[in-house]
Design a protein around this motif. Structure first.
Motif, mmCIF file in Angstrom:
data_model
loop_
_atom_site.group_PDB
_atom_site.id
_atom_site.type_symbol
_atom_site.label_atom_id
_atom_site.label_comp_id
_atom_site.label_asym_id
_atom_site.label_seq_id
_atom_site.Cartn_x
_atom_site.Cartn_y
_atom_site.Cartn_z
ATOM 1 N N ASN A 1 75.077 14.785 48.636
ATOM 2 C CA ASN A 1 74.136 13.875 48.411
ATOM 3 C C ASN A 1 72.949 15.543 47.625
ATOM 4 O O ASN A 1 73.220 16.807 48.577
ATOM 5 C CB ASN A 1 73.768 14.172 49.460
ATOM 6 N N ASN B 1 75.328 13.351 43.313
ATOM 7 C CA ASN B 1 75.668 12.794 44.163
ATOM 8 C C ASN B 1 77.156 12.337 44.287
ATOM 9 O O ASN B 1 77.121 12.278 42.603
ATOM 10 C CB ASN B 1 75.076 11.751 44.806
ATOM 11 N N SER C 1 72.397 24.376 47.185
ATOM 12 C CA SER C 1 71.038 23.647 48.414
ATOM 13 C C SER C 1 71.547 21.850 48.121
ATOM 14 O O SER C 1 72.568 21.439 47.524
ATOM 15 C CB SER C 1 69.951 23.457 47.879
ATOM 16 N N GLY C 2 71.215 21.418 49.173
ATOM 17 C CA GLY C 2 71.871 20.108 49.764
ATOM 18 C C GLY C 2 72.846 19.717 50.196
ATOM 19 O O GLY C 2 72.640 20.457 51.629
ATOM 20 N N ARG C 3 73.285 18.620 50.225
ATOM 21 C CA ARG C 3 74.641 17.921 51.232
ATOM 22 C C ARG C 3 75.689 18.526 50.702
ATOM 23 O O ARG C 3 76.381 17.455 50.136
ATOM 24 C CB ARG C 3 74.353 17.183 52.566
ATOM 25 N N MET D 1 79.110 16.992 53.312
ATOM 26 C CA MET D 1 79.395 16.891 54.258
ATOM 27 C C MET D 1 81.034 16.552 54.121
ATOM 28 O O MET D 1 81.466 15.745 54.044
ATOM 29 C CB MET D 1 78.302 15.615 54.943
ATOM 30 N N GLU E 1 80.359 18.165 58.689
ATOM 31 C CA GLU E 1 80.844 19.902 58.708
ATOM 32 C C GLU E 1 79.783 19.529 56.864
ATOM 33 O O GLU E 1 80.636 19.718 56.142
ATOM 34 C CB GLU E 1 81.530 20.562 58.624
ATOM 35 N N ASN E 2 78.592 20.538 57.089
ATOM 36 C CA ASN E 2 78.283 20.560 55.807
ATOM 37 C C ASN E 2 77.946 21.938 55.329
ATOM 38 O O ASN E 2 78.616 22.809 55.451
ATOM 39 C CB ASN E 2 76.028 21.032 55.939
#
Length: 328
Positions: free
Chosen positions: A7, A27, A64-66, A68, A72-73
């Motif tokens: 994301n 994304n 930066s961001g996610r 997952m 866990e990121n």
């Protein structure tokens, strides 16, 4: 729940006089056993997106961001935590096997080290497992080849060694960065068939990075088209090839050689990719797009749904793009 969910992924490189945004708001999701193809020209942000998730950016890069994975990121994960996952549950096939393999170490040492570190097995068991994987990737005389150095192997064999190394720990996600680059078409077909077979045998999810839509057609269920660090179009592979909805996607497809077309020159996309140190305003593709409007030059289109699981970033009406795409 997706195996991997990304994301708003952002990647930026800072120099002494500028900041270069290489990836801007990516994304996507990846399910177990699924293959996602990330396509686009050089400099579109494909590789940097994956390197960011694996904590392998250059020292001046920031992500930066996610991203997952199993709750866990991956973005911002400590080196210690990442080393526990990387090479074990998440593996990568790098673009150039000659520069990725250590020229001073035998194939055996480079492969057994991975198993000793992540699986805590003896050197003898690690060697047995390594030979088994070399045989699985169709390297002849694997018991002999494992004692050789990278320069003693052909380009196709080195690529197979890279694939075997990536699969040693039976990862859940395999990132493959241009795995068939610089290989002749016969070896390329063998490598792609090998990936299909290994995915079937191990149930591995694959993220394939490539500029070749022909490779995507033969391997991927879903496709994400990137340009200038942004996602231009995202959908399943069948939809992309049958009904491309973005001018850039249409341009990529028109540049492919076709067996059902008569001879003649290929239709290339005019111009060059943008300089991300000085990105253009508006849509990053507008300077090369024959149908760009004044709006395209000032307003970057948002990535919006135009159908189930089908996203695109373009101001032009969908029905006009589809009409043009019918001639691809």
């Amino acid at each position: 729940m997706p195996l991997l969910e990304v994301n708003d992924l952002q990647v930026e490189f800072r120099t002494h006089d500028a900041a270069v945004r290489a990836v801007n708001g990516v994304n996507f999701t990846l399910e177990e056993g699924e293959t996602l193809g990330i396509v686009g020209e050089s400099g579109s942000g494909k590789s940097q997106s994956v390197l960011a998730m694996l904590g392998l950016l250059a020292s001046n890069g920031r992500a930066s961001g996610r991203a997952m994975y199993r709750g866990e990121n991956l973005i911002g994960m400590t080196n210690r935590a990442m080393n526990r996952i990387r090479g074990n549950r998440l593996s990568m096939i790098f673009q150039d096997p000659m520069s990725s393999l250590n020229p001073y170490l035998t194939i055996e040492r480079q492969m057994t080290e991975v198993l000793e570190l992540h699986k805590n097995v003896t050197r003898r068991e690690a060697k047995r497992r390594a030979i088994s994987l070399l045989e699985a990737v169709r390297i002849p005389e694997a018991a002999h080849r494992i004692g050789q150095y990278p320069h003693e192997l052909s380009g196709g064999m080195r690529q197979r060694v890279m694939i075997a190394m990536a699969l040693l720990c039976e990862p859940e996600v395999l990132f493959a960065d241009e795995p068939t680059t610089a290989l002749d078409v016969t070896v390329q077909a063998q490598i792609l068939q090998l990936l299909r077979n290994l995915q079937h045998d191990f149930g591995t999810s694959i993220v394939l990075i490539t500029h070749d839509l022909g490779v995507v057609a033969g391997l991927c269920e879903k496709v994400m088209v990137m340009y200038g660090g942004r996602v231009m179009e995202q959908c399943d592979a069948n939809t992309l090839f049958a009904q491309p909805s973005h001018p850039y996607t249409v341009g990529l497809l028109r540049a492919l050689p076709r067996l059902d077309h008569d001879g003649g020159e290929l239709t290339g996309i005019p111009g060059n990719p943008p300089n991300m140190a000085h990105p253009p305003a508006g849509c990053p593709f507008h300077e090369r797009c024959a149908d760009a409007s004044d709006e395209c030059a000032v307003d970057a289109p948002a990535l919006k749904a135009i159908g189930p699981g089908w996203l695109r970033a373009c101001h032009r009406p969908v029905h006009l793009i589809k009409k043009e795409a019918s001639h691809v």
